[in-house]
Design a protein around this motif. Structure first.
Motif, PDB file in Angstrom:
ATOM      1  N   GLU A 383      88.498  44.005  77.543  1.00  0.00           N
ATOM      2  CA  GLU A 383      87.100  44.392  77.462  1.00  0.00           C
ATOM      3  C   GLU A 383      86.412  44.288  78.820  1.00  0.00           C
ATOM      4  O   GLU A 383      86.782  43.487  79.682  1.00  0.00           O
ATOM      5  CB  GLU A 383      86.365  43.498  76.452  1.00  0.00           C
ATOM      6  N   HIS A 384      85.387  45.121  78.991  1.00  0.00           N
ATOM      7  CA  HIS A 384      84.635  45.130  80.247  1.00  0.00           C
ATOM      8  C   HIS A 384      84.014  43.766  80.533  1.00  0.00           C
ATOM      9  O   HIS A 384      83.914  43.359  81.704  1.00  0.00           O
ATOM     10  CB  HIS A 384      83.540  46.199  80.185  1.00  0.00           C
ATOM     11  N   GLU A 385      83.611  43.054  79.493  1.00  0.00           N
ATOM     12  CA  GLU A 385      82.994  41.744  79.666  1.00  0.00           C
ATOM     13  C   GLU A 385      83.965  40.764  80.318  1.00  0.00           C
ATOM     14  O   GLU A 385      83.573  39.945  81.165  1.00  0.00           O
ATOM     15  CB  GLU A 385      82.532  41.195  78.310  1.00  0.00           C
ATOM     16  N   ARG A 388      84.377  41.747  83.988  1.00  0.00           N
ATOM     17  CA  ARG A 388      83.189  41.301  84.721  1.00  0.00           C
ATOM     18  C   ARG A 388      83.254  39.805  84.987  1.00  0.00           C
ATOM     19  O   ARG A 388      82.962  39.347  86.101  1.00  0.00           O
ATOM     20  CB  ARG A 388      81.933  41.633  83.915  1.00  0.00           C
ATOM     21  N   SER A 389      83.647  39.024  83.984  1.00  0.00           N
ATOM     22  CA  SER A 389      83.707  37.571  84.152  1.00  0.00           C
ATOM     23  C   SER A 389      84.767  37.176  85.175  1.00  0.00           C
ATOM     24  O   SER A 389      84.584  36.220  85.934  1.00  0.00           O
ATOM     25  CB  SER A 389      83.984  36.892  82.805  1.00  0.00           C
TER      26      SER A 389
END
Length: 493
Positions: A383-385, A388-389
């Motif tokens: 996932e993009h999240e 990003r993290s």
């Protein structure tokens, strides 16, 4: 912010610490050591405070990620503050700063020591030093998850704040059962190593303490030469269990339920073993060509690679005397670290796998700007999240690492010492190079530098953000505002 649940959990943490402090008391009774009194005094302090803090139950057991991060950070700080008291009370480490450094190093499974002669310590103190590794390896809050009845998804917030890796999942639908499974696996690996070390004629006390340091990937040894004085068989057993302890525990769960194919096909685990094999091979060639025979070179190269990548920190030889290329590989392994979901530290293999995949994704985007590029791991879409993290984690790590190297450099030591001292603490490894090499220690640093390195040890073990959030003013504003409102409500009624 739910301050009552934070206080309640911290109280339970103190009660657990009081309980485990009875173990070195028992060791002191066996060896008839007066130092056991200091552990019993600390037991009483922790027990009384823990009981007082848990007498009143919170009105609600629901809390969120912010509370989880604050609770986790404060738990590790409290564990260390009270865990260092036996060292100070007994006088074996009379300086509070040095005692705190040693204790934080133990609980965070770093293994960086300020002691130049560990063999002069009592048996109960040596046991406590090693046992802090075992406690910190899996995390005391993971243990609490199995016994405290939190609701509303709060378990996963506590686990997410303490567990290593870019994402945290549940092995089974209920997090409480996940925590129990993790500890069963952890306990089983520990017992297996103890038995195999005993077969190699290692004394029982040595086998227990070394196993605590191995499975917890800590690295506190009970001999001044670490593991150099033990037999080749024992060193190979420790090597194997260091590598096993750096594997994502999800793989062991899959193996337990006979899902071997899925466990062996985990991208992170395959990459982890590939890095170990490649690094060991290069170092083997380097040291074999200089001074060692084939078997000795293979043993030392594999041991040190396993020790560094899993962030354990044991040593069988002074690798600070190796060639520049071999030492460069070891420094690189310091940052890579073990797998996510293991007891190891470092940035984690999974983050590097995601970062490399992200680089190739961007390259493909430059070639085909209109195409939709996605990153997958183990046939699952990342996932993009999470991406990003991972990117934010790398940036934060670089900033914190750079700031720490600068602050430590104010003391005037050479660059290699400063760089590897910070690398060894923020990645929870233990030994570095030069003045903090495998035959040296951290005792010569100033008090200021020691607190910088202590902060790095805690930040590295807690994946940076749970500790950094303590310094955000909004957190404390929410805490005190809530307490003021509740007190004002009581007074008005």
């Amino acid at each position: 912010m739910n301050s009552s649940i934070i206080r309640y959990i911290l109280g339970h943490v103190l009660k657990i610490e009081a309980l485990v402090l009875l173990l070195p008391c028992f060791v002191a009774l066996i060896y008839k050591e007066e130092a056991g009194i200091s552990f019993f005094i600390t037991f009483l302090i922790c027990a009384v405070l823990g009981i007082l803090m848990t007498r009143k139950k919170p009105k609600t057991f629901v809390f969120y990620l912010k509370e989880g991060c604050v609770t986790t950070s404060l738990s590790w700080i409290i564990l260390s503050l009270f865990g260092c008291l036996p060292f100070v009370i007994s006088g074996e480490i009379p300086s509070f700063t040095d005692a705190l450094f040693e204790t934080i190093s133990g609980f965070t499974t770093t293994g960086a020591s300020i002691l130049s002669d560990v063999e002069c310590l009592s048996y109960c103190t040596l046991f406590w030093r090693s046992f802090t590794h075992w406690i910190g390896g899996m995390g005391v809050l993971v243990f609490l998850l199995a016994i405290i009845p939190l609701t509303g998804g709060s378990h996963i917030n506590l686990m997410r704040a303490e567990s290593p890796g870019p994402s945290v999942g549940k092995l089974v639908p209920k997090v409480r059962y996940t925590a129990r499974i993790l500890y069963i696996i952890y306990f089983g690996i520990t017992i297996a190593e103890i038995l195999l070390l005993l077969i190699g004629n290692m004394p029982f006390f040595d086998a227990v303490t070394i196993s605590f340091g191995t499975v917890g990937t800590g690295g506190f040894a009970i001999k001044n030469d670490s593991l150099a004085g033990y037999s080749a068989y024992i060193q190979w057993i420790v090597t194997i269990f260091m590598i096993l302890s750096g594997v994502n525990f999800n793989a062991y769960y899959l193996i337990l339920f006979h899902r071997w194919k899925k466990a062996l096909n985990m991208a992170e685990v395959k990459c982890y073993f590939l890095i170990i094999a490649a690094s060991s091979a290069v170092i083997f060639v380097n040291i074999y060509n200089t001074s060692m025979g084939i078997l000795d070179a293979l043993r030392h190269s594999t041991f040190q690679v396993a020790s560094i990548i899993t962030t354990t920190g044991f040593a069988t030889t002074d690798f600070d005397l190796w060639s520049a290329s071999s030492k460069t590989i070891l420094v690189m392994l310091m940052f890579i670290g073990a797998c996510a979901g293991s007891t190891g530290g470092g940035i984690k293999v999974s983050r590097f796998v995601i970062a490399v995949k992200n680089i190739f994704k961007e390259l493909k985007y430059y070639i085909h700007p209109k195409s939709i590029q996605q990153i997958k791991m183990d046939d699952k879409l990342v996932e993009h999240e999470i991406i990003r993290s991972v990117n934010v984690y790398f940036l934060t790590f670089i900033v914190l690492f750079s700031a720490s190297v600068f602050l430590v450099s104010l003391e005037g030591n050479d660059l290699i010492t400063n760089f590897t001292a910070v690398a060894a603490t923020i990645n929870n490894i233990g030994p570095g190079l030069e003045l903090v090499g495998p035959t040296q220690n951290f005792g010569n640093f100033s008090i200021f530098s020691k607190y910088v390195l202590m902060f790095d040890m805690l930040a590295g073990r807690l994946e940076l953000f749970p500790l950094l959030i303590l310094f955000h003013p909004v957190v404390w504003k929410d805490l005190f505002t809530r307490r003021f409102r509740s007190r004002h409500r009581v007074e008005s009624t």
